[in-house]
Every structure is written in C-alpha cells, then in structure tokens.
Design an enzyme around this catalytic site. Structure first.
Site, PDB file in Angstrom:
ATOM      1  N   ASP A   1       0.962  -1.228   0.203  1.00 27.13           N
ATOM      2  CA  ASP A   1      -0.075  -0.011   0.015  1.00 27.13           C
ATOM      3  C   ASP A   1       0.951   1.422   0.019  1.00 27.13           C
ATOM      4  OD1 ASP A   1      -2.202  -1.866   0.171  1.00 27.13           O
ATOM      5  OD2 ASP A   1      -2.948  -1.249   2.243  1.00 27.13           O
TER       6      ASP A   1
ATOM      7  N   ASP B   1     -15.340  -3.527  -1.019  1.00 32.92           N
ATOM      8  CA  ASP B   1     -14.769  -3.086   0.365  1.00 32.92           C
ATOM      9  C   ASP B   1     -16.101  -3.003   1.248  1.00 32.92           C
ATOM     10  OD1 ASP B   1     -12.259  -3.190  -1.052  1.00 32.92           O
ATOM     11  OD2 ASP B   1     -12.374  -1.149  -1.149  1.00 32.92           O
TER      12      ASP B   1
END
Length: 248
Positions: free
Chosen positions: A8, A128
């Site tokens: 990330d 998500d």
C-alpha cells in the site's frame, strides 16, 4: 490458491493502515520497491498494489512507483483512484496486469461491466465492506448498498474477477471473516466469477482456512496478505508453497 503480498503506497512510502483509517498508518518501507523486491526474493510471482493517495484523491498518484515495481517482472494488480477509463489504461501502460475498480463500480455498475467486456480478467472489481455494506472513496464513505447484492449484479453483467475486503478485519491481524468471504463466493459462483479474499490474514492457520474454503468453492482464486508478512507472523515463501499445495 494464489498468495498476493500487498504493498500500500501513501506519500510515496509502503504503509499499512488499520481498518482503512488514513491517520492510523504504519510505515514499513521508505521505498515500496524494497518491499516488492523482498516479495520477489521470497518466490512471489504476484503482487497486490494499492495507491492509497489515489484512492483518497480520486486519481492515480503513484504510477511512477508502480512502473518500478512492474519492472521486477511480477504480475501486478493495481487499485486506487481507478475512476475513469483513462486511469485504467494508464495503469496498464505502467505495467499493471490487472486494474481494480472500486468506487466507480459501486456508483456506476455499467462502467465496470463495460471495462470487463473489453478487458476480461484484466479488470477486477474491488468490493470493500463494513458490516456487509459497501464502502467507497478510500473507505471513507459507507453506502447503503449490500456487498453481496452488488457482486451478484456485476457478475451477472459479466465481471469475472472480484476482490472482497472485509474492512473491519483489515490490518488488524484478527483472522479472516470466513462467513463474509463464503457469502461473496456463493453470490458470484453461479455466474462463473472468481474471488480474491482480503482482510485479516494473520497466520498460516488463516491460509489453511481459506484453502479449506477453496475446496468448497473452487472460485476462490487467491488471498491478499499484508501486515502479517511485515510483522513476521507469516513466512511468505512458506505461505506460497502452502497455498500452491507444495506443503500439506
């Protein structure tokens, strides 16, 4: 089952967030390329990259870093800020083998369906969820749309690859939400779609649980592992062998 170690990127650095909260970030590498090199040296041929700056800003920010990672020769799937066709094409130009569309797939399902029609499994829809409801814009906003219902609609429309992240477990090292992943697998399998599970993988036991789930639902294509690798709770080389069936 494929293991996708995760990088990330936020502020040009390799970080992990807790439950997707931007202010709750831990920096693991100043240069994300070093994390990717470690993954490659451990035997990984795949990597999951999220441009967190892109997710929060709504446009790709870290494509130069993605280019460097892609240069290592791994299959790169990239998410974060993919909110128009130009961004998706820019991701492919940077070396990504798969582009992950999230927020725009929720607000405009036909956008994701049209991309899937053109690019096949080079497009994945990232769903998500908090409490089973879809979260968008870098997980900042929770909608009133059910994750399962969105997956059903998109898979019926021809989307063939999904990534499902349970935000409540992401970055928490608390274990995989197996019931949530199972529900998502069931929602899309009739339409021939595949799933990559994300969130909560904390140990080899979690990988074993996902492997058991993959025997029940053969559309479980892979699992994303992040913080557990950085914290030394999972040996990546062993996890890859376990997931591929080399270690029983």
């Amino acid at each position: 089952m494929v293991i996708y170690p995760a990088v990330d990127i936020k502020g040009g650095k390799c970080v992990r967030l807790r439950r997707g909260v931007a202010s709750d970030a831990t920096v693991y590498y100043e240069d994300p390329l070093e994390a990717a090199k470690f993954f490659a040296d451990s035997g990984s041929r795949h990597i999951h990259v999220v441009d967190l700056d892109g997710a929060f800003e709504g446009r790709s920010v870290n494509l130069k870093i993605v280019e460097r990672i892609a240069g290592l020769g791994m299959f790169v799937e990239l998410g974060g800020g993919m909110r128009d066709r130009a961004a998706v094409e820019a991701a492919f130009s940077a070396g990504a083998g798969r582009a992950i569309v999230g927020t725009k797939a929720c607000s405009e399902p036909e956008f994701a369906i049209s991309l899937a029609a053109d690019f096949g499994d080079k497009i994945a829809v990232g769903i998500d969820a908090r409490g089973g409801m879809v979260a968008v814009k870098g997980w900042v906003e929770v909608t009133q749309i059910s994750a399962v219902s969105l997956a059903e609609r998109l898979s019926k429309g021809g989307v063939g690859m999904f990534i499902y992240t349970d935000i409540d477990t992401d970055g928490m090292l608390s274990g995989v939400n197996i019931p949530a992943q199972k529900a998502m697998l069931k929602a899309i399998e009739a339409n021939g779609a595949k799933l990559i599970a994300s969130g909560g993988v904390a140990s080899g036991a979690d990988i074993e649980k996902l492997l058991d789930l993959s025997k029940e639902h053969n559309n479980l294509e892979g699992a994303i592992v992040g913080k557990a690798i950085y914290e030394g709770r999972i040996n990546l080389a062993s996890a890859i062998k376990m997931a591929s069936g080399e270690i029983v």
